[in-house]
Design an enzyme around this catalytic site. Structure first.
Site, short mmCIF file in Angstrom:
data_model
loop_
_atom_site.label_atom_id
_atom_site.label_comp_id
_atom_site.label_asym_id
_atom_site.label_seq_id
_atom_site.Cartn_x
_atom_site.Cartn_y
_atom_site.Cartn_z
N HIS A 41 -8.18 8.46 2.47
CA HIS A 41 -7.51 9.76 2.57
C HIS A 41 -8.51 10.87 2.32
CE1 HIS A 41 -7.09 8.20 -1.53
NE2 HIS A 41 -7.19 9.45 -1.95
N HIS A 50 -8.75 14.78 1.09
CA HIS A 50 -8.06 15.88 0.42
C HIS A 50 -8.49 17.20 1.10
CE1 HIS A 50 -7.16 13.56 -3.43
NE2 HIS A 50 -8.13 12.81 -2.92
N ASP A 59 -0.03 16.72 -1.53
CA ASP A 59 -0.33 15.90 -2.70
C ASP A 59 0.74 16.15 -3.76
OD1 ASP A 59 -3.21 14.48 -3.87
OD2 ASP A 59 -1.64 15.01 -5.31
N CYS A 67 0.58 3.42 3.20
CA CYS A 67 1.22 2.76 4.35
C CYS A 67 2.73 2.95 4.27
CB CYS A 67 0.85 1.28 4.42
SG CYS A 67 -0.79 0.96 5.10
N CYS A 102 0.85 -1.20 0.00
CA CYS A 102 0.00 0.00 0.00
C CYS A 102 0.89 1.25 0.00
CB CYS A 102 -0.91 0.00 1.22
SG CYS A 102 -1.80 1.56 1.43
P1 AMP Z 1 -7.62 9.71 -5.02
O1 AMP Z 1 -7.70 9.86 -6.52
O2 AMP Z 1 -8.70 10.37 -4.26
O3 AMP Z 1 -7.41 8.26 -4.61
O4 AMP Z 1 -6.32 10.52 -4.57
C1 AMP Z 1 -5.04 10.00 -4.58
C2 AMP Z 1 -4.13 11.18 -4.52
O5 AMP Z 1 -2.84 10.71 -4.15
C3 AMP Z 1 -3.96 11.92 -5.85
O6 AMP Z 1 -4.39 13.28 -5.69
C4 AMP Z 1 -2.48 11.80 -6.15
O7 AMP Z 1 -1.95 12.96 -6.74
C5 AMP Z 1 -1.90 11.54 -4.78
N1 AMP Z 1 -0.63 10.82 -4.75
C6 AMP Z 1 -0.31 9.68 -5.42
N2 AMP Z 1 0.94 9.30 -5.12
C7 AMP Z 1 1.42 10.22 -4.24
C8 AMP Z 1 2.67 10.38 -3.55
N3 AMP Z 1 3.69 9.50 -3.71
N4 AMP Z 1 2.82 11.45 -2.73
C9 AMP Z 1 1.81 12.34 -2.59
N5 AMP Z 1 0.62 12.23 -3.19
C10 AMP Z 1 0.42 11.18 -4.02
ZN ZN Z 2 -2.42 1.47 3.60
#
Ligand code: AMP
Ligand code: ZN
Length: 112
Positions: free
Chosen positions: A98, A100, A29, A6, A3
């Site tokens: 998560h 936002h 993000d 995680c 994950c």
């Molecule tokens: P969701 O589409 O609601 O599942 O949001 C996932 C979010 O995680 C997206 O806005 C991505 O830009 C963000 N994301 C993915 N990988 C990373 C990372 N390594 N560090 C920070 N944010 C990330």
């Molecule tokens: Zn997790």
């Protein structure tokens, strides 16, 4: 478990940390959709809103206690939006719950 969030919480993948306590981790993000775009996650692995129940909901309370502190630290005095995407129709891309936090500008009124 493989994950992404995680691994970020454990420090195995780098992140730009904004806030941390015993239950909650928050970081910027990687692909910001607003001047401020922070992700707030429970340290416990919960897949999404569909998996919240009486056993794990204390983690959600901790998240919503942290959010005003994070908003204040990010200077979001003028307001902000909190969003969580759930499942395929919700366009959830990372399967670790998560929230936002979006702000730093006047956000569009429409959501869908
Ligand atoms: P969701 O589409 O609601 O599942 O949001 C996932 C979010 O995680 C997206 O806005 C991505 O830009 C963000 N994301 C993915 N990988 C990373 C990372 N390594 N560090 C920070 N944010 C990330
Ligand atoms: Zn997790």
């Amino acid at each position: 478990m493989d994950c992404l969030f995680c691994k970020i919480i454990k420090g195995e993948i780098p992140s730009s940390k904004v806030y941390e306590d015993e239950y909650v981790y928050a970081f910027n993000d990687i692909n910001p959709m607003a001047p401020v775009h922070v992700l707030v996650v429970p340290k416990a692995h919960i897949k999404n809103v569909d998996e919240i129940n009486g056993e794990n909901s204390a983690n959600i309370a901790k998240i919503f206690e942290a959010i005003p502190k994070i908003a204040k630290a990010c200077s979001l005095e003028n307001g902000y939006r909190v969003i969580t995407n759930c499942g395929e129709d919700g366009c959830q891309s990372v399967m670790h719950l998560h929230f936002h936090i979006l702000g730093g500008k006047k956000l569009p009124e429409t959501m869908a």
